[in-house]
Motif scaffolding. Structure first.
Motif, PDB file in Angstrom:
ATOM      1  N   PRO A 188       0.818  -1.218   0.000  1.00 48.28           N
ATOM      2  CA  PRO A 188       0.000   0.000   0.000  1.00 48.28           C
ATOM      3  C   PRO A 188       0.853   1.269   0.000  1.00 48.28           C
ATOM      4  CG  PRO A 188       0.104  -0.902   2.202  1.00 48.28           C
ATOM      5  CD  PRO A 188       0.822  -1.883   1.304  1.00 48.28           C
ATOM      6  N   GLN A 189       0.235   2.353  -0.388  1.00 42.84           N
ATOM      7  CA  GLN A 189       0.889   3.653  -0.289  1.00 42.84           C
ATOM      8  C   GLN A 189       1.165   3.950   1.180  1.00 42.84           C
ATOM      9  OE1 GLN A 189       1.919   5.526  -2.737  1.00 42.84           O
ATOM     10  NE2 GLN A 189       0.860   4.649  -4.512  1.00 42.84           N
ATOM     11  N   ASP A 190       2.289   4.605   1.452  1.00 38.02           N
ATOM     12  CA  ASP A 190       2.624   4.913   2.839  1.00 38.02           C
ATOM     13  C   ASP A 190       3.099   6.356   2.941  1.00 38.02           C
ATOM     14  OD1 ASP A 190       4.927   4.310   1.369  1.00 38.02           O
ATOM     15  OD2 ASP A 190       6.064   3.761   3.143  1.00 38.02           O
ATOM     16  N   THR A 191       3.119   6.847   4.157  1.00 39.25           N
ATOM     17  CA  THR A 191       3.605   8.194   4.448  1.00 39.25           C
ATOM     18  C   THR A 191       4.944   8.089   5.151  1.00 39.25           C
ATOM     19  OG1 THR A 191       2.370   8.189   6.528  1.00 39.25           O
ATOM     20  CG2 THR A 191       1.292   9.159   4.608  1.00 39.25           C
ATOM     21  N   PRO A 192       5.751   9.129   5.121  1.00 35.72           N
ATOM     22  CA  PRO A 192       7.051   9.081   5.797  1.00 35.72           C
ATOM     23  C   PRO A 192       6.911   8.682   7.262  1.00 35.72           C
ATOM     24  CG  PRO A 192       6.907  11.029   4.425  1.00 35.72           C
ATOM     25  CD  PRO A 192       5.543  10.405   4.423  1.00 35.72           C
ATOM     26  N   ALA A 193       7.781   7.753   7.697  1.00 37.63           N
ATOM     27  CA  ALA A 193       7.749   7.298   9.083  1.00 37.63           C
ATOM     28  C   ALA A 193       8.570   8.186   9.991  1.00 37.63           C
ATOM     29  CB  ALA A 193       8.275   5.865   9.167  1.00 37.63           C
ATOM     30  N   ALA A 194       9.382   9.042   9.404  1.00 37.77           N
ATOM     31  CA  ALA A 194      10.228   9.939  10.202  1.00 37.77           C
ATOM     32  C   ALA A 194      10.409  11.238   9.437  1.00 37.77           C
ATOM     33  CB  ALA A 194      11.585   9.287  10.485  1.00 37.77           C
ATOM     34  N   HIS A 195      10.831  12.262  10.121  1.00 34.25           N
ATOM     35  CA  HIS A 195      11.014  13.565   9.482  1.00 34.25           C
ATOM     36  C   HIS A 195      12.461  14.015   9.655  1.00 34.25           C
ATOM     37  CE1 HIS A 195       6.716  14.106   8.823  1.00 34.25           C
ATOM     38  NE2 HIS A 195       6.548  13.575  10.012  1.00 34.25           N
ATOM     39  N   ALA A 196      12.993  14.579   8.608  1.00 29.18           N
ATOM     40  CA  ALA A 196      14.387  15.042   8.642  1.00 29.18           C
ATOM     41  C   ALA A 196      14.436  16.556   8.660  1.00 29.18           C
ATOM     42  CB  ALA A 196      15.147  14.517   7.415  1.00 29.18           C
ATOM     43  N   SER A 197      15.368  17.079   9.395  1.00 27.31           N
ATOM     44  CA  SER A 197      15.557  18.518   9.456  1.00 27.31           C
ATOM     45  C   SER A 197      16.728  18.941   8.584  1.00 27.31           C
ATOM     46  CB  SER A 197      15.804  18.964  10.900  1.00 27.31           C
ATOM     47  OG  SER A 197      16.923  18.289  11.443  1.00 27.31           O
ATOM     48  N   GLY A 198      17.194  18.053   7.742  1.00 26.68           N
ATOM     49  CA  GLY A 198      18.335  18.351   6.886  1.00 26.68           C
ATOM     50  C   GLY A 198      18.973  17.054   6.438  1.00 26.68           C
ATOM     51  N   ILE A 383      15.842  -8.162  16.998  1.00 30.67           N
ATOM     52  CA  ILE A 383      16.364  -6.847  16.629  1.00 30.67           C
ATOM     53  C   ILE A 383      15.231  -5.880  16.316  1.00 30.67           C
ATOM     54  CG2 ILE A 383      17.681  -5.586  14.879  1.00 30.67           C
ATOM     55  CD1 ILE A 383      19.505  -8.054  14.656  1.00 30.67           C
ATOM     56  N   LEU A 384      14.300  -6.310  15.470  1.00 23.01           N
ATOM     57  CA  LEU A 384      13.218  -5.416  15.059  1.00 23.01           C
ATOM     58  C   LEU A 384      12.232  -5.133  16.193  1.00 23.01           C
ATOM     59  CD1 LEU A 384      12.509  -6.751  11.448  1.00 23.01           C
ATOM     60  CD2 LEU A 384      13.794  -4.728  12.128  1.00 23.01           C
ATOM     61  N   SER A 385      12.183  -6.023  17.190  1.00 17.68           N
ATOM     62  CA  SER A 385      11.298  -5.794  18.334  1.00 17.68           C
ATOM     63  C   SER A 385      11.836  -4.704  19.262  1.00 17.68           C
ATOM     64  CB  SER A 385      11.115  -7.095  19.127  1.00 17.68           C
ATOM     65  OG  SER A 385      10.469  -8.073  18.352  1.00 17.68           O
ATOM     66  N   CYS A 386      13.093  -4.316  19.058  1.00 20.76           N
ATOM     67  CA  CYS A 386      13.714  -3.307  19.926  1.00 20.76           C
ATOM     68  C   CYS A 386      13.464  -1.883  19.454  1.00 20.76           C
ATOM     69  CB  CYS A 386      15.230  -3.543  20.004  1.00 20.76           C
ATOM     70  SG  CYS A 386      15.715  -5.067  20.830  1.00 20.76           S
ATOM     71  N   VAL A 387      12.901  -1.721  18.257  1.00 21.93           N
ATOM     72  CA  VAL A 387      12.723  -0.380  17.701  1.00 21.93           C
ATOM     73  C   VAL A 387      11.261  -0.134  17.360  1.00 21.93           C
ATOM     74  CG1 VAL A 387      15.062  -0.389  16.761  1.00 21.93           C
ATOM     75  CG2 VAL A 387      13.154  -1.111  15.314  1.00 21.93           C
ATOM     76  N   GLY A 388      10.910   1.136  17.232  1.00 22.01           N
ATOM     77  CA  GLY A 388       9.571   1.503  16.817  1.00 22.01           C
ATOM     78  C   GLY A 388       9.429   1.435  15.313  1.00 22.01           C
ATOM     79  N   LYS A 389       8.183   1.542  14.842  1.00 20.34           N
ATOM     80  CA  LYS A 389       7.926   1.442  13.407  1.00 20.34           C
ATOM     81  C   LYS A 389       8.670   2.505  12.606  1.00 20.34           C
ATOM     82  CE  LYS A 389       3.429  -0.878  13.457  1.00 20.34           C
ATOM     83  NZ  LYS A 389       2.009  -0.829  13.001  1.00 20.34           N
TER      84      LYS A 389
END
Length: 464
Positions: A188-198, A383-389
């Protein structure tokens, strides 16, 4: 969308993840048995042809993390589909490569596309399934990954023998088309999971150059006078990268990787170290056992290849089961058990000789596959259980980097041991006693590396 449609969509996403996991790792190893054909066709030496193999894995290792970061801040679907399409197009172009230099460039670019796939396929997969079955679906994906890695030389050898080296790329085009069609419809189409300031340009430069230099240095040890200096420079740059990223994160600036993931979670750090050491210790098994079966026992390559299928077959059958178990049993227990089995079988390989029963060899290969299955899926789940989506892309990229960096390191260690024991002699011209001694030394070395990895695997859940 109702539950049935969702379930169907998830199954299609699982199919896309499995196809791409197989496709990318298959092509990383399928050309191994085509080296003599490439050498003869293009009229170059074996050392230059070997760059066709290493350029792909080095590109994957160097670009997986940057691609994971890009997917997290843009669109995983876009990066995933672009990687599949690019991989297929570059495979098609490789069929018609007019020179070895062009083929080398195409393989390096294919590695970048593979990195785009590695950075996103499992992240998309676990985002599409509920938490209580993530380990199970990861088991299917990991099974496809290892099947591609180990079946590559077997199928690649058969294709090269029957139709020539170009047929390997033709198969890749067909598989890429199937993967793209499946993923385009399912993901499916998705939106950015994080935002960058640069953009962390310095971090990207440090990371890519550190991986490339250290891996080129490792693979060139024993044959390139500059290799030790390249390796040392690469290791220094890796340290510089972590220092740089830590400072940017503390200042609240965008970074290629959140190094706090390693500081905040012992499980995350030690699970990745266990993966690095496990892949480094076990990757050369298929290569060495193919030498043993053909050179020491005199078994034809086709029959030897079929015997080697024992190992990936065992893992492919068990990985979904162990992945499912990791949803109910602590993943570290399963992964540590698997790594212990791998260490044991490495010691068993170090004891074989010209009189060893072929049934014994196949039994050890089967047990090794069981060890892989117990380690791979649960360790990935841990490993993947240690981080958020929001960090799935980067975490998945780190796993891919650990795998490819470990594999390259393992082959570098084997190359160094081979050079020391056999000197400049070829396998065909070397006495069997020397070849067996080379195998014994390397398997004992790999067993020690695996035991070190077992320490980290066992220690991951301890509390300071």
């Amino acid at each position: 969308m109702n539950n049935n449609d969702t379930s169907k969509g998830n199954r299609h996403i699982l199919a896309a993840a499995m196809i791409t996991s197989f496709m990318t790792t298959f092509m990383s190893s399928a050309l191994n048995l085509s080296v003599p054909s490439l050498e003869s066709y293009f009229g170059v030496n074996a050392a230059f042809v070997s760059l066709i193999i290493s350029s792909y894995t080095i590109s994957v290792a160097a670009m997986s993390l940057p691609m994971g970061k890009i997917s997290d801040i843009t669109s995983r679907r876009m990066v995933f589909l672009t990687g599949i399409a690019g991989f297929g197009i570059l495979s098609a172009a490789s069929i018609f490569a007019p020179s070895i230099v062009i083929l080398l460039v195409l393989r390096a670019l294919s590695g970048i596309c593979a990195a785009m796939i590695f950075a996103t396929n499992n992240a998309i997969l676990i985002s599409s399934f509920p938490h209580n079955v993530q380990g199970k679906v990861l088991g299917y994906s990991v099974a496809a990954t290892y099947t591609g890695l180990t079946a590559g030389p077997v199928a690649g050898g058969l294709l090269n023998s029957a139709f020539g080296w170009r047929s390997i790329f033709a198969v890749s085009v067909i598989v890429s088309a199937a993967a793209f069609f499946t993923a385009f419809r399912a993901v499916p189409q998705d939106t950015p999971a994080a935002h960058a300031s640069g953009t962390d340009t310095a971090g990207l430069a440090l990371y890519i150059s550190s991986i490339v230099l250290s891996l080129l240095g490792m693979t060139g040890l024993g044959s390139n006078i500059a290799a030790p200096y390249m390796l040392a420079a690469g290791l220094v740059l890796i340290i510089a990268f972590f220092v740089h990223e830590s400072k940017r994160e503390s200042a609240g600036k965008s970074s290629v990787m959140r190094v706090s993931m390693f500081r905040q979670s012992r499980t995350f750090t030690f699970s990745n170290l266990a993966a690095l050491l496990n892949y480094g210790a076990t990757f050369a098994i298929s290569y060495e056992m193919s030498i043993y079966l053909q050179v020491i026992l005199g078994i034809p390559s086709g029959k030897a290849g079929l015997m080697l299928v024992t190992m990936p077959a065992a893992q492919a059958l068990l990985s979904p089961i162990t992945g499912s178990l990791s949803d109910r049993v602590r993943p570290s227990i399963l992964a540590s058990t698997g790594m212990g089995i791998c260490a044991l079988t490495l010691m068993l390989y170090s004891r074989i000789d010209g009189n060893t029963s072929i049934f014994y060899v196949m039994a050890v290969l089967c047990v090794t596959g069981m060890g892989f299955a117990l380690f791979s899926s649960p360790n990935t789940n841990a490993i993947l259980s240690c981080v958020g989506k929001e960090d799935y892309g980067v975490a998945n990229s780190i796993i891919a980097t650990m795998r490819t960096y470990g594999q390259s390191s393992g082959m570098a260690i084997l190359s160094t041991i081979t050079a020391v024991v056999l000197g400049s002699g070829t396998l065909e011209a070397s006495p069997q006693a020397d070849i067996l001694r080379m195998m014994h030394i390397s398997f004992i070395t790999f067993a020690c590396i695996c035991l070190l990895g077992l320490f980290f695997s066992l220690a991951r859940d301890r509390r300071a």
